[in-house]
Write an enzyme that holds these catalytic residues in place. Structure first.
Site, short mmCIF file in Angstrom:
data_model
loop_
_atom_site.label_atom_id
_atom_site.label_comp_id
_atom_site.label_asym_id
_atom_site.label_seq_id
_atom_site.Cartn_x
_atom_site.Cartn_y
_atom_site.Cartn_z
N HIS A 20 100.52 -9.73 23.44
CA HIS A 20 100.72 -10.93 24.26
C HIS A 20 102.15 -11.44 24.11
O HIS A 20 102.82 -11.79 25.09
CB HIS A 20 99.77 -12.07 23.84
CG HIS A 20 98.34 -11.86 24.15
ND1 HIS A 20 97.35 -12.00 23.20
CD2 HIS A 20 97.70 -11.54 25.31
CE1 HIS A 20 96.18 -11.79 23.75
NE2 HIS A 20 96.35 -11.49 25.04
N LYS A 44 83.26 -16.84 27.51
CA LYS A 44 83.63 -15.69 26.68
C LYS A 44 83.22 -15.88 25.22
O LYS A 44 83.46 -15.01 24.41
CB LYS A 44 85.14 -15.44 26.76
CG LYS A 44 85.59 -14.74 28.01
CD LYS A 44 87.01 -14.24 27.86
CE LYS A 44 87.41 -13.36 29.02
NZ LYS A 44 88.77 -12.84 28.87
N ARG A 97 97.29 -3.01 30.39
CA ARG A 97 97.32 -2.05 29.29
C ARG A 97 96.92 -0.66 29.76
O ARG A 97 97.52 0.33 29.39
CB ARG A 97 96.36 -2.48 28.19
CG ARG A 97 96.77 -3.73 27.47
CD ARG A 97 95.70 -4.15 26.52
NE ARG A 97 94.45 -4.34 27.25
CZ ARG A 97 93.52 -5.20 26.95
NH1 ARG A 97 93.64 -5.94 25.90
NH2 ARG A 97 92.43 -5.33 27.67
N SER A 135 92.45 -8.55 21.99
CA SER A 135 91.91 -9.59 21.12
C SER A 135 90.51 -9.22 20.63
O SER A 135 90.15 -9.47 19.48
CB SER A 135 91.87 -10.94 21.84
OG SER A 135 93.17 -11.37 22.15
#
Length: 165
Positions: A20, A44, A97, A135
Site C-alpha cells: 500500500h 469485511k 496485484r 492484508s
C-alpha cells in the site's frame, strides 16, 4: 493553487502494508494532494477498528520518506464516488496485484464511470516485490505466528502482535 489535482486512494487498510505504501508514494507523484480514504467497511469484519486503522495509516504516512505532495488520511463510510466528490477528487487510485484483482477492479471502474464519468480511475501495478502481499495474507500468517516483518512497518507489526498475541 488553481486547478489543484486531488486524488484519492481508498481501501480498508486492515492493516496497511508496504505494498500500500509503495502505491501511495507513486500516486503522490501524480497529484497535488492525495487523500487516503480508510473505509469503515464493517462487512469485511476487520481485525482492527476504524480508529486503529486510521492511526496505523497516519503513523505510516508520517514516517514515509518519499512524499511528493501533501497526504491526508480520512475515514469514509459512504459510496466511494460520493467520497471522491466530497473531496473534489479528479482521480481515484487503485493498486493491481494480479489478474484476479483486475476482474473486480474492471467491474467497479465501469460502475463508477456510469455514476461519475468526470472522476478518472488510475490503476497502478504493484511492483514485483509486493505483488503477492495482501492484508488478508498478513493477518493469516501473523495469526499463525509467521514472520510478516518484511511486509509491514514496525508500527503495524507491533499492533498485529498485540492484537493477535
Amino acid at each position: 493553487m488553481e486547478n489543484k489535482r486531488i486524488g484519492i486512494y481508498p481501501g480498508t487498510y486492515d492493516p496497511i502494508t508496504k505494498g500500500h505504501l509503495h502505491i501511495i508514494e507513486r500516486a503522490s507523484k501524480l497529484v497535488d494532494k492525495l487523500i487516503i480514504g480508510v473505509a469503515e467497511n464493517p462487512g469485511k469484519n476487520p481485525l482492527f477498528s476504524l480508529s486503529e486503522r486510521l492511526e496505523m495509516v497516519q503513523t505510516d504516512i508520517d514516517n514515509m520518506h518519499e512524499k511528493y505532495c501533501p497526504i491526508e488520511v480520512v475515514s469514509f463510510k459512504n459510496l466511494l464516488i460520493d467520497f471522491a466528490r466530497d473531496h473534489n477528487a479528479q482521480a481515484m487510485f487503485r493498486g493491481l496485484r494480479a489478474s484476479s484483482d483486475f476482474e473486480y477492479e474492471f467491474q467497479m471502474t465501469g460502475m463508477n464511470f456510469q455514476l461519475a464519468p468526470d472522476i478518472e480511475t488510475v490503476f497502478l501495478m504493484s511492483s514485483d516485490k509486493w505483488q503477492f502481499v495482501s492484508s488478508s495474507f498478513i493477518k493469516e500468517i501473523s495469526k499463525l505466528d509467521g514472520d510478516v516483518s518484511g511486509f509491514v512497518t514496525p508500527n503495524v507489526l507491533n499492533r498485529l502482535q498485540a492484537k493477535q498475541g
